[in-house]
Enzyme design. Sequence first.
Site, PDB file in Angstrom:
ATOM      1  N   GLU A 181       0.441  -1.436   0.418  1.00  0.00           N
ATOM      2  CA  GLU A 181       0.111  -0.054  -0.234  1.00  0.00           C
ATOM      3  C   GLU A 181       0.874   1.497  -0.309  1.00  0.00           C
ATOM      4  O   GLU A 181       1.656   1.150   1.157  1.00  0.00           O
ATOM      5  CB  GLU A 181      -0.686  -0.364   1.089  1.00  0.00           C
ATOM      6  CG  GLU A 181      -1.880   0.904   1.573  1.00  0.00           C
ATOM      7  CD  GLU A 181      -2.465   1.108   2.545  1.00  0.00           C
ATOM      8  OE1 GLU A 181      -3.345   1.886   2.652  1.00  0.00           O
ATOM      9  OE2 GLU A 181      -2.113   0.609   3.703  1.00  0.00           O
ATOM     10  N   LYS A 238     -10.104   0.309  -2.159  1.00  0.00           N
ATOM     11  CA  LYS A 238     -10.290  -0.351  -1.082  1.00  0.00           C
ATOM     12  C   LYS A 238     -12.100   0.046  -0.526  1.00  0.00           C
ATOM     13  O   LYS A 238     -11.893   1.341   0.111  1.00  0.00           O
ATOM     14  CB  LYS A 238      -8.911   0.440  -0.109  1.00  0.00           C
ATOM     15  CG  LYS A 238      -9.278   0.542   1.822  1.00  0.00           C
ATOM     16  CD  LYS A 238      -8.203   1.320   2.388  1.00  0.00           C
ATOM     17  CE  LYS A 238      -7.932   0.472   3.851  1.00  0.00           C
ATOM     18  NZ  LYS A 238      -6.813   1.452   4.236  1.00  0.00           N
ATOM     19  N   CYS A 257      -5.072  -3.633   3.369  1.00  0.00           N
ATOM     20  CA  CYS A 257      -4.532  -3.142   4.812  1.00  0.00           C
ATOM     21  C   CYS A 257      -5.376  -3.505   5.509  1.00  0.00           C
ATOM     22  O   CYS A 257      -5.701  -4.274   5.936  1.00  0.00           O
ATOM     23  CB  CYS A 257      -4.633  -1.550   4.117  1.00  0.00           C
ATOM     24  SG  CYS A 257      -3.380  -0.904   6.618  1.00  0.00           S
TER      25      CYS A 257
END
Length: 302
Positions: free
Chosen positions: A50, A125, A168
């Site tokens: 990321e 995301k 993440c």
Amino acid sequence: MQNRMSSTSNPVAAVCQMTSTPDKEANFSVGKRLVEAAREGGASMVFLPEAFDYIGSSRDETLALAESLTGDTISRYTQLASKLNVWLSLGGFHERGHDWENDRRIYNSHVIINDQGSLAAVYRKSHLFDVELPGRGVSLKESAFTIPGPALAPPVQTPIGKVGLGICYDLRFPELSLALQRQGADILTYPSAFTVATGAAHWEVLLRARAVETQCYVLAAAQVGRHHTTRASWGHALAVDPWGAVVGDCGGGEKEGSGNGGMVLVEVDLEKVRETRRNMPVQEHRRDAGFYRGLEAAVDNT
């Protein structure tokens, strides 16, 4: 930098870590070096973390440095993938939102590039990191400048198997990993920039849990070390097999040289995925969604 050559016919993945800063040119130099070294080591797919493109020191800087998918950063990586004949997982790109001219907000986008230099998938995301941990030095509100992605991306067929995409904070939501496994994923990937406090407490245990519950490989590239005066990351880019065993660890900030980029090369044995699922057919044993909703309703009524 840890390299392990393949001793079998299994494909090899490179799981990388780096220390991004606001200097995009320096970050590309590190990323390029990692991809080249991974390819030299026999990897057919390379995973970068990321914010591989940059980590800004403020909200304004983060937005000022953002690009579109047709901008210079992705263009340079597509050229690199084509030149080296390698697949890339670019784990969290600061992508300008579709209404950029009006609202100046971005997506946190996981970009997959194939070995011909074409975009094979983009996942934006879903779960944004809005967390305050008093006393632990964590205060981040990703939603202040980031748009949540609208949907999961289907797993992508790659030379190492079908890869399911997360980023993440998505790691904390097992529903996402199970949905990707049901769609055929052999491998889950969670490129990350975990904070030091949350990484020390939760990083490895969460990655291993996602592997155990889905019986997938889990490959998690990571940011490591200090990015600027107010931000540091845990590191320990990991590879976990379908039994939940750690088969590669890049180390953290305590490891000499870890801040300059590192990687592990990992063989991806899809027969191990199939064998694990045959021997312990967890997915076949799982009750349907109605069963669990009924249990929740029963609890609510007590």
